[in-house]
Design a protein around this motif. Structure first.
Motif, PDB file in Angstrom:
ATOM      1  N   ILE A  26       8.232   4.909   2.989  1.00  0.00           N
ATOM      2  CA  ILE A  26       7.460   3.680   2.833  1.00  0.00           C
ATOM      3  C   ILE A  26       8.101   2.459   3.431  1.00  0.00           C
ATOM      4  O   ILE A  26       7.444   1.606   3.706  1.00  0.00           O
ATOM      5  CB  ILE A  26       7.313   3.650   1.213  1.00  0.00           C
ATOM      6  N   ASP A  30       5.933   0.228   5.895  1.00  0.00           N
ATOM      7  CA  ASP A  30       5.661  -1.142   5.891  1.00  0.00           C
ATOM      8  C   ASP A  30       6.363  -1.763   7.097  1.00  0.00           C
ATOM      9  O   ASP A  30       5.627  -3.001   7.578  1.00  0.00           O
ATOM     10  CB  ASP A  30       6.472  -1.677   4.442  1.00  0.00           C
ATOM     11  N   ALA A  63       0.250   7.242   6.640  1.00  0.00           N
ATOM     12  CA  ALA A  63       0.222   7.379   5.174  1.00  0.00           C
ATOM     13  C   ALA A  63      -0.386   8.836   4.727  1.00  0.00           C
ATOM     14  O   ALA A  63       0.237   9.530   4.057  1.00  0.00           O
ATOM     15  CB  ALA A  63      -0.485   6.438   4.259  1.00  0.00           C
ATOM     16  N   VAL A  74      -0.049   9.621  -0.854  1.00  0.00           N
ATOM     17  CA  VAL A  74       0.309   8.516  -0.624  1.00  0.00           C
ATOM     18  C   VAL A  74      -1.076   7.590  -0.225  1.00  0.00           C
ATOM     19  O   VAL A  74      -1.807   7.788   0.482  1.00  0.00           O
ATOM     20  CB  VAL A  74       1.104   8.478   0.786  1.00  0.00           C
ATOM     21  N   GLN A  76      -2.834   3.655  -0.081  1.00  0.00           N
ATOM     22  CA  GLN A  76      -2.803   1.903  -0.100  1.00  0.00           C
ATOM     23  C   GLN A  76      -3.686   1.629  -1.178  1.00  0.00           C
ATOM     24  O   GLN A  76      -4.863   1.938  -1.025  1.00  0.00           O
ATOM     25  CB  GLN A  76      -2.963   1.288   1.168  1.00  0.00           C
ATOM     26  N   ARG A 125       5.305   0.200  -4.249  1.00  0.00           N
ATOM     27  CA  ARG A 125       5.753  -0.641  -3.320  1.00  0.00           C
ATOM     28  C   ARG A 125       4.761  -1.866  -3.079  1.00  0.00           C
ATOM     29  O   ARG A 125       3.944  -1.582  -2.353  1.00  0.00           O
ATOM     30  CB  ARG A 125       6.498  -0.006  -2.114  1.00  0.00           C
ATOM     31  N   TYR A 168       1.775  -0.058  -1.660  1.00  0.00           N
ATOM     32  CA  TYR A 168       1.765   1.496  -1.502  1.00  0.00           C
ATOM     33  C   TYR A 168       2.039   2.248  -2.867  1.00  0.00           C
ATOM     34  O   TYR A 168       2.921   1.840  -3.577  1.00  0.00           O
ATOM     35  CB  TYR A 168       2.870   1.854  -0.396  1.00  0.00           C
ATOM     36  N   VAL A 170       3.033   5.826  -4.219  1.00  0.00           N
ATOM     37  CA  VAL A 170       3.465   7.405  -3.846  1.00  0.00           C
ATOM     38  C   VAL A 170       3.600   8.209  -4.907  1.00  0.00           C
ATOM     39  O   VAL A 170       4.338   7.822  -5.777  1.00  0.00           O
ATOM     40  CB  VAL A 170       4.644   7.318  -2.772  1.00  0.00           C
TER      41      VAL A 170
END
Length: 185
Positions: A26, A30, A63, A74, A76, A125, A168, A170
Motif C-alpha cells: 500500500i 500510494d 489495487a 484492496v 479505495q 491507510r 486504501y 485492505v
C-alpha cells in the motif's frame, strides 16, 4: 508514520508476514499515486479523460492486481467519491474514514473484522490531498469539463491540500480460513 490499532490478536490468525507485506504494497501504491499526480504540476492545459486514464486509472488497476495476486480485497474508499464503487460499503469502512478524519496525524491502522462471513484483518491507510490533486478535486466550479460531463453525481471536489481524500482498505482473510477455502476448491 503513526500506526494504531495493531493489537496482539491481529496476528493470532493473520500471518504477520502478510500484514507487513500489505503495508509495504500500500505504501508503494500510494507512492505511485503521488508520483503520477505530480505529473499534473505546472501544466496549464485542463486535464482530460486521457489525463485521468494516465494518472488515476493505473492506481485502480494496481489495487485490483494486488487483490488478485495476494487473495486480499484492496479498495479505495472515500466519503466524497467520484466513482460510486469507491463509496463506503459497510459500517467498518465508514467508521475507519471517521477515525482518519478525526485523527489527521494517523496514517493507518489495523482492525480485526469479519467481512461477508470471513474473519480477517483490515488495514486502513489514509490518502491525503496534494496540490496536484486540486486540478480535478479543487473547487466544484473549476472541475475539468470531462469530469462535469461524465460524472454528474460527482462528490469529489472542494478539497484543499492536506484534506483527507479517502483511504486504501485492505482486507486480509485469516490464514486458516484461507487454507480451508483453497482445499475445498
Amino acid at each position: 508514520m503513526v500506526l494504531s490499532g495493531y493489537p496482539p490478536t491481529a496476528n493470532a490468525q493473520t500471518d504477520p508476514v502478510e500484514l507487513a507485506k500489505a503495508v509495504q504494497e500500500i505504501e508503494y501504491l500510494d507512492a505511485m499515486r503521488s508520483g503520477l499526480a505530480s505529473t499534473l504540476e505546472g501544466r496549464t492545459e485542463e486535464p482530460t479523460l486521457e489525463t485521468m486514464q494516465d494518472v488515476c486509472k493505473p492506481v485502480g488497476m494496481k489495487a485490483k492486481k494486488l487483490s488478485q495476486d495476494n487473495g486480499w480485497l484492496v479498495k479505495q474508499i472515500a466519503t466524497k467519491y467520484r466513482n460510486p464503487a469507491h463509496a463506503p460499503d459497510n459500517l467498518q469502512s465508514k467508521m475507519a474514514l471517521a477515525k482518519l478524519e478525526q485523527n489527521p496525524e494517523l496514517i493507518g491502522f489495523w482492525q480485526r473484522e469479519t467481512l461477508n462471513g470471513v474473519s480477517g484483518t483490515s488495514y486502513y491507510r489514509r490518502i491525503n490531498v496534494e496540490a496536484s490533486c486540486l486540478a480535478c478535486h479543487g473547487a466544484k466550479d473549476s472541475r475539468p469539463e470531462f469530469v462535469q460531463q461524465n460524472y454528474p453525481q460527482d462528490l469529489a471536489f472542494d478539497f484543499n491540500v492536506g484534506d483527507l481524500r479517502g483511504m486504501y482498505a485492505v482486507f486480509l482473510p485469516d490464514v486458516q480460513q484461507g487454507l480451508q477455502e483453497a482445499l475445498t476448491r
